[in-house]
Design a protein around this motif. Structure first.
Motif, PDB file in Angstrom:
ATOM      1  N   HIS A 245      48.880  95.797  41.456  1.00  0.00           N
ATOM      2  CA  HIS A 245      49.205  96.270  40.117  1.00  0.00           C
ATOM      3  C   HIS A 245      48.040  95.916  39.193  1.00  0.00           C
ATOM      4  O   HIS A 245      47.075  95.293  39.620  1.00  0.00           O
ATOM      5  N   TYR A 246      48.112  96.325  37.932  1.00  0.00           N
ATOM      6  CA  TYR A 246      47.021  96.186  36.970  1.00  0.00           C
ATOM      7  C   TYR A 246      45.823  97.022  37.429  1.00  0.00           C
ATOM      8  O   TYR A 246      45.993  98.200  37.724  1.00  0.00           O
TER       9      TYR A 246
ATOM     10  N   CYS B  15      44.772 102.378  24.683  1.00  0.00           N
ATOM     11  CA  CYS B  15      44.753 103.367  23.587  1.00  0.00           C
ATOM     12  C   CYS B  15      46.045 104.183  23.559  1.00  0.00           C
ATOM     13  O   CYS B  15      46.086 105.273  22.976  1.00  0.00           O
ATOM     14  N   ASN B  16      47.101 103.673  24.223  1.00  0.00           N
ATOM     15  CA  ASN B  16      48.359 104.433  24.354  1.00  0.00           C
ATOM     16  C   ASN B  16      48.093 105.843  24.878  1.00  0.00           C
ATOM     17  O   ASN B  16      48.640 106.834  24.370  1.00  0.00           O
ATOM     18  N   THR B  17      47.254 105.927  25.928  1.00  0.00           N
ATOM     19  CA  THR B  17      46.869 107.222  26.484  1.00  0.00           C
ATOM     20  C   THR B  17      47.837 107.631  27.584  1.00  0.00           C
ATOM     21  O   THR B  17      47.787 107.131  28.705  1.00  0.00           O
ATOM     22  N   TYR B  18      48.713 108.554  27.231  1.00  0.00           N
ATOM     23  CA  TYR B  18      49.683 109.110  28.185  1.00  0.00           C
ATOM     24  C   TYR B  18      49.546 110.632  28.178  1.00  0.00           C
ATOM     25  O   TYR B  18      49.259 111.231  27.145  1.00  0.00           O
ATOM     26  N   LYS B  19      49.733 111.240  29.334  1.00  0.00           N
ATOM     27  CA  LYS B  19      49.763 112.703  29.438  1.00  0.00           C
ATOM     28  C   LYS B  19      51.201 113.108  29.773  1.00  0.00           C
ATOM     29  O   LYS B  19      51.673 112.846  30.884  1.00  0.00           O
ATOM     30  N   ASN B  20      51.881 113.673  28.791  1.00  0.00           N
ATOM     31  CA  ASN B  20      53.286 114.056  28.975  1.00  0.00           C
ATOM     32  C   ASN B  20      54.125 112.891  29.493  1.00  0.00           C
ATOM     33  O   ASN B  20      54.976 113.038  30.373  1.00  0.00           O
ATOM     34  N   GLY B  21      53.834 111.710  28.955  1.00  0.00           N
ATOM     35  CA  GLY B  21      54.602 110.522  29.298  1.00  0.00           C
ATOM     36  C   GLY B  21      54.106 109.767  30.518  1.00  0.00           C
ATOM     37  O   GLY B  21      54.658 108.717  30.853  1.00  0.00           O
ATOM     38  N   VAL B  22      53.086 110.279  31.179  1.00  0.00           N
ATOM     39  CA  VAL B  22      52.551 109.620  32.379  1.00  0.00           C
ATOM     40  C   VAL B  22      51.335 108.778  31.986  1.00  0.00           C
ATOM     41  O   VAL B  22      50.407 109.273  31.332  1.00  0.00           O
ATOM     42  N   SER B  23      51.326 107.517  32.397  1.00  0.00           N
ATOM     43  CA  SER B  23      50.244 106.591  32.051  1.00  0.00           C
ATOM     44  C   SER B  23      48.921 106.999  32.708  1.00  0.00           C
ATOM     45  O   SER B  23      48.834 107.131  33.928  1.00  0.00           O
ATOM     46  N   VAL B  24      47.898 107.172  31.881  1.00  0.00           N
ATOM     47  CA  VAL B  24      46.569 107.471  32.416  1.00  0.00           C
ATOM     48  C   VAL B  24      46.004 106.252  33.136  1.00  0.00           C
ATOM     49  O   VAL B  24      45.252 106.374  34.105  1.00  0.00           O
ATOM     50  N   PHE B  25      46.395 105.057  32.695  1.00  0.00           N
ATOM     51  CA  PHE B  25      45.970 103.834  33.382  1.00  0.00           C
ATOM     52  C   PHE B  25      46.441 103.859  34.836  1.00  0.00           C
ATOM     53  O   PHE B  25      45.705 103.473  35.745  1.00  0.00           O
ATOM     54  N   TYR B  26      47.650 104.331  35.063  1.00  0.00           N
ATOM     55  CA  TYR B  26      48.148 104.458  36.434  1.00  0.00           C
ATOM     56  C   TYR B  26      47.400 105.548  37.192  1.00  0.00           C
ATOM     57  O   TYR B  26      47.007 105.367  38.346  1.00  0.00           O
ATOM     58  N   LEU B  27      47.182 106.671  36.557  1.00  0.00           N
ATOM     59  CA  LEU B  27      46.582 107.821  37.235  1.00  0.00           C
ATOM     60  C   LEU B  27      45.133 107.576  37.652  1.00  0.00           C
ATOM     61  O   LEU B  27      44.649 108.168  38.611  1.00  0.00           O
ATOM     62  N   MET B  28      44.436 106.695  36.943  1.00  0.00           N
ATOM     63  CA  MET B  28      42.999 106.535  37.205  1.00  0.00           C
ATOM     64  C   MET B  28      42.699 105.698  38.451  1.00  0.00           C
ATOM     65  O   MET B  28      41.558 105.703  38.926  1.00  0.00           O
ATOM     66  N   ALA B  29      43.683 104.991  39.003  1.00  0.00           N
ATOM     67  CA  ALA B  29      43.359 104.052  40.083  1.00  0.00           C
ATOM     68  C   ALA B  29      44.380 104.040  41.217  1.00  0.00           C
ATOM     69  O   ALA B  29      44.562 103.011  41.868  1.00  0.00           O
ATOM     70  N   ASN B  30      45.045 105.158  41.469  1.00  0.00           N
ATOM     71  CA  ASN B  30      46.056 105.159  42.535  1.00  0.00           C
ATOM     72  C   ASN B  30      46.063 106.438  43.365  1.00  0.00           C
ATOM     73  O   ASN B  30      47.067 106.742  44.011  1.00  0.00           O
ATOM     74  N   ARG B  31      44.973 107.166  43.390  1.00  0.00           N
ATOM     75  CA  ARG B  31      44.948 108.436  44.123  1.00  0.00           C
ATOM     76  C   ARG B  31      44.800 108.209  45.632  1.00  0.00           C
ATOM     77  O   ARG B  31      44.476 107.131  46.101  1.00  0.00           O
ATOM     78  N   ASN B  32      45.020 109.291  46.361  1.00  0.00           N
ATOM     79  CA  ASN B  32      44.783 109.366  47.815  1.00  0.00           C
ATOM     80  C   ASN B  32      45.606 108.369  48.623  1.00  0.00           C
ATOM     81  O   ASN B  32      45.177 107.887  49.667  1.00  0.00           O
ATOM     82  N   GLN B  33      46.798 108.048  48.117  1.00  0.00           N
ATOM     83  CA  GLN B  33      47.665 107.129  48.844  1.00  0.00           C
ATOM     84  C   GLN B  33      49.130 107.543  48.705  1.00  0.00           C
ATOM     85  O   GLN B  33      49.491 108.316  47.819  1.00  0.00           O
ATOM     86  N   ARG B  34      49.947 107.034  49.622  1.00  0.00           N
ATOM     87  CA  ARG B  34      51.382 107.266  49.566  1.00  0.00           C
ATOM     88  C   ARG B  34      52.058 106.123  48.825  1.00  0.00           C
ATOM     89  O   ARG B  34      51.432 105.107  48.532  1.00  0.00           O
ATOM     90  N   GLY B  35      53.340 106.312  48.511  1.00  0.00           N
ATOM     91  CA  GLY B  35      54.044 105.285  47.760  1.00  0.00           C
ATOM     92  C   GLY B  35      55.445 105.035  48.279  1.00  0.00           C
ATOM     93  O   GLY B  35      56.160 105.970  48.666  1.00  0.00           O
ATOM     94  N   VAL B  36      55.854 103.759  48.296  1.00  0.00           N
ATOM     95  CA  VAL B  36      57.210 103.378  48.679  1.00  0.00           C
ATOM     96  C   VAL B  36      57.722 102.377  47.647  1.00  0.00           C
ATOM     97  O   VAL B  36      56.968 101.526  47.168  1.00  0.00           O
ATOM     98  N   ALA B  37      58.995 102.509  47.282  1.00  0.00           N
ATOM     99  CA  ALA B  37      59.606 101.607  46.303  1.00  0.00           C
ATOM    100  C   ALA B  37      60.747 100.857  46.972  1.00  0.00           C
ATOM    101  O   ALA B  37      61.723 101.476  47.426  1.00  0.00           O
ATOM    102  N   LEU B  38      60.622  99.529  47.039  1.00  0.00           N
ATOM    103  CA  LEU B  38      61.588  98.689  47.738  1.00  0.00           C
ATOM    104  C   LEU B  38      61.938  97.459  46.908  1.00  0.00           C
ATOM    105  O   LEU B  38      61.102  96.968  46.133  1.00  0.00           O
ATOM    106  N   ASP B  39      63.143  96.969  47.097  1.00  0.00           N
ATOM    107  CA  ASP B  39      63.514  95.664  46.558  1.00  0.00           C
ATOM    108  C   ASP B  39      63.048  94.619  47.570  1.00  0.00           C
ATOM    109  O   ASP B  39      63.710  94.355  48.578  1.00  0.00           O
ATOM    110  N   LEU B  40      61.889  94.037  47.304  1.00  0.00           N
ATOM    111  CA  LEU B  40      61.293  93.106  48.265  1.00  0.00           C
ATOM    112  C   LEU B  40      62.020  91.768  48.320  1.00  0.00           C
ATOM    113  O   LEU B  40      61.761  90.952  49.208  1.00  0.00           O
ATOM    114  N   LYS B  41      62.947  91.545  47.380  1.00  0.00           N
ATOM    115  CA  LYS B  41      63.742  90.321  47.422  1.00  0.00           C
ATOM    116  C   LYS B  41      64.953  90.471  48.333  1.00  0.00           C
ATOM    117  O   LYS B  41      65.628  89.479  48.639  1.00  0.00           O
ATOM    118  N   SER B  42      65.231  91.705  48.736  1.00  0.00           N
ATOM    119  CA  SER B  42      66.372  91.945  49.621  1.00  0.00           C
ATOM    120  C   SER B  42      65.942  91.815  51.077  1.00  0.00           C
ATOM    121  O   SER B  42      64.778  91.986  51.421  1.00  0.00           O
TER     122      SER B  42
END
Length: 403
Positions: free
Chosen positions: A15-16, A50-77
């Motif tokens: 993250h970050y 700079c509060n830079t969002y494109k239609n509500g999507v964070s540009v900070f996220y978009l700039m550093a997460n390409r070319n990969q898949r994603g999974v969302a899990l509760d890692l405490k479970s």
């Protein structure tokens, strides 16, 4: 062409910026990178400079997460943790990249020693602020803080102002590349020896590495001069070396011989000085440089410097950078067409390979975009996956749409 790391399977608990940038560098070069997030999503989805969002999507996220898949899990479970165990033990996801605070992954049951039991060949890279152990291990590790602590900020800024950090997350990004380099080297060695590795990449190590030159001089008796109020931008170079005001704008000037300066400047301007003074009396010498450069416009100086072969460059704002002919030629920027954000422009991979820039293969994943795919790969049945979704132990866009 861009599958140089094909076959390398990475689970990215990041993250970050430092962690995601490291993961993206590996993904750009063909590694199968899976971004592992909590069911709420990574921090960078909800913050953007700079509060830079494109239609509500964070540009900070978009700039550093390409070319990969994603999974969302509760890692405490138990189920979330078991999913990771299966992928590491049975499915070849044997490179781990994480940048949680030291100790967090251990508490989750996902630390190096635990995963090494499941797969002795695991390569485990931790990105931290100060390292995985030591007296500052509990201190917050963040780019700006590390710039101050490491001495980096004290190298720059006018002498009558506070020390000046760089205006970008320099330490994060350099640290990301060092982490990716360490992983690549570890994979190469494992292919020869079969041995896994633990890699500790830190922002402190990154910040010090950036200072290889000035700190090297200091450690060997060199005397760094005080920060100057002239155009000098470092505490180690001879004058001129920095950004200088002209009659109308600014210009960057670097490593210029005394003889060339004599030809460029007003006759007699350097009287009483010699080439030796460029270093030994650098601040007084630089005051003369400042006075001379104020006598002409930037364009006039560029013509003079070009003729004399003097090293110079403009001082560009981003509106100039994006139009620069070399930047355009190098294809430094990449355009993504995102289903929600629309057209998004980001920096591409910095290197070219065989004359070509690295292409976009996958958009940054929606939260849990490939959760069902990865759970099936881990061996869960449809009914088990449905139950995990129902209990909130996994998230996928498909499940959201079903509600």
């Amino acid at each position: 062409m861009f599958r140089m790391l094909e076959g390398v399977k990475v689970l990215s608990f990041t993250h970050y910026l430092q962690g995601p940038s490291a993961a993206q560098a590996l993904a750009d070069l063909g590694a199968d990178v899976v971004k592992v997030e909590s069911c709420r999503g990574a921090y960078e989805r909800g913050w953007s400079g700079c509060n830079t969002y494109k239609n509500g999507v964070s540009v900070f996220y978009l700039m550093a997460n390409r070319n990969q898949r994603g999974v969302a899990l509760d890692l405490k479970s138990d189920e979330g943790r078991e999913t990771i165990y299966r992928l590491v033990r049975d499915k070849g996801y044997d490179v781990i990249l994480e940048n949680f605070r030291p100790g967090v992954m251990d508490k989750l049951g996902l630390g190096y020693e635990e995963l090494k039991k499941l797969n002795p060949g695991v390569i485990y890279c931790s990105c931290t602020g100060y390292g995985s152990s030591g007296p500052k291990v509990r201190k917050p590790g963040q780019d700006l803080l590390i710039q101050g602590m490491s001495g980096l900020a004290a190298l720059a800024g006018p002498g009558d102002h506070p020390p000046m950090p760089t205006g970008t997350a320099l330490v994060d990004q350099h640290g990301a590349i060092l982490a990716a380099l360490g992983i690549t080297a570890a994979v190469y060695d494992r292919d020869k020896t079969g041995k896994g590795h633990r890699i500790e990449a830190s922002l402190l190590g990154s910040a010090l590495d950036l200072q290889i030159e000035p700190i090297g001089y200091y450690l060997n008796g060199g005397t760094l001069t005080p920060r100057a109020d002239t155009g000098l931008s470092t505490r180690i170079h001879q004058s001129p070396y920095g950004i200088y005001k002209t009659a109308d704008k600014y210009i960057t000037l670097s490593l210029t011989s005394f003889e060339n300066l004599e030809q460029a400047f007003t006759p007699g301007a350097l009287e009483g000085f010699s080439a030796k003074d460029q270093m030994d009396n650098r601040i007084e010498f630089d005051k003369v440089v400042c006075r001379e450069l104020l006598k002409r416009t930037t364009n006039e100086w560029e013509l003079i410097f070009e003729e004399l072969g003097i090293w110079y460059a403009p001082v560009n704002e981003y509106e100039d950078v994006v139009k620069d002919e070399q930047v355009v030629y190098n294809q430094c920027f990449m355009t993504m067409n995102h289903p929600v954000a629309g057209e998004v422009k980001v920096l591409g991979h910095a290197n070219r390979y065989d004359g070509q820039p690295v292409p976009l293969r996958r958009l940054p994943p929606e939260l849990g975009e490939n959760t069902i795919e990865l759970l099936k790969e881990a061996g869960y049945s449809d009914s088990q996956i449905q139950e995990m979704m129902k209990q909130g132990k996994a998230v996928s866009p498909e499940k959201k749409q079903d509600k």
